[in-house]
Scaffold this active site. Sequence first.
Site, short mmCIF file in Angstrom:
data_model
loop_
_atom_site.label_atom_id
_atom_site.label_comp_id
_atom_site.label_asym_id
_atom_site.label_seq_id
_atom_site.Cartn_x
_atom_site.Cartn_y
_atom_site.Cartn_z
N CYS A 102 0.87 -1.19 0.00
CA CYS A 102 0.00 0.00 0.00
C CYS A 102 0.90 1.23 0.00
O CYS A 102 1.73 1.40 0.90
CB CYS A 102 -0.86 -0.04 1.26
SG CYS A 102 -1.88 1.40 1.54
N CYS A 157 -0.95 3.94 -6.38
CA CYS A 157 -1.83 3.26 -5.42
C CYS A 157 -1.96 1.83 -5.91
O CYS A 157 -2.18 1.59 -7.11
CB CYS A 157 -3.20 3.95 -5.41
SG CYS A 157 -4.45 3.04 -4.48
N1 DGL Z 1 -3.87 0.46 -1.94
C1 DGL Z 1 -3.71 1.67 -1.21
C2 DGL Z 1 -2.51 2.45 -1.75
O1 DGL Z 1 -1.67 1.88 -2.41
C3 DGL Z 1 -5.00 2.40 -1.19
C4 DGL Z 1 -5.07 3.42 -0.12
C5 DGL Z 1 -6.44 3.71 0.35
O2 DGL Z 1 -7.05 2.82 0.96
O3 DGL Z 1 -6.88 4.84 0.17
O4 DGL Z 1 -2.35 3.62 -1.51
#
Ligand code: DGL
Length: 262
Positions: A73, A183
Amino acid sequence: MSKQPIGFFDSGVGGTSIWKEVIHLLPHENSIYLSDSSNAPYGEKSADDILKLSVKNTKKLLKLNCKLIVVACNTATTNAIDYLRSNFEVPFIGIEPAIKPAALSSKSKAIGILATKGTLSSALFARTSSLYASDLNVIEVIGKGLVERIENGLINTPETRELLQSYLEPMISAKIDYLVLGCSHYPYLIPILREMLPDGVQIIDSGRAVAVQTQKILELNSLISISEERGNHKLYTNASVEILTNIIKDVEINKKVEFLDF
Ligand code: DGL
């Protein structure tokens, strides 16, 4: 030791885009994936809350005996990785928007970054951006609402396309030649993005680089699996088992998806 699983966590199902790259490169590793979907999106939370959630997930993965943790993440990495590295013993692999390769390769000297508010406002992102892209036109856009749509399995819908159209517009006007996906949820949008972006705009995500780095760190720490059997993979979600199952249905491996309250 080497039979211990690699742990992964993300605010939800998106980090499976990273998990897929890692298990593809390292087929003999076991893994545990935590999808913290009941707390998604992280991107709109305060830095302090993102840190607390990252610590909670890390503790759970350590309880489950993980030997290394991939923070799958960008939002958690950019807000919490320094703290995690200094407070826990295992090695951590983080994921950051791939600004450096985009900036080095760009000919139009304009690149787009699509990421969450939490990532774009982090000090780590600001540092990387000023280090590699200070002489470029960097169009940063918050992908507000995209994580929620992917978390709900609403990927190829008119509403998602409409949102993306509005986020891509300023980038296309600025004539970007690279779009950085900052993301881990967004790689699931690549088929639509390709249809919407002008020919010649390259899309970069960090999945493969994370997999290569994971292999390197496992080797350096003598943690790489020496098993000849294919790995076992457990994926836990604190929300919908169906959505997590669906997003990894293209991977034919020994996997189990279950609900876990964590
Ligand atoms: N997968 C997360 C990232 O890479 C998402 C973040 C979120 O939940 O807003 O930032």
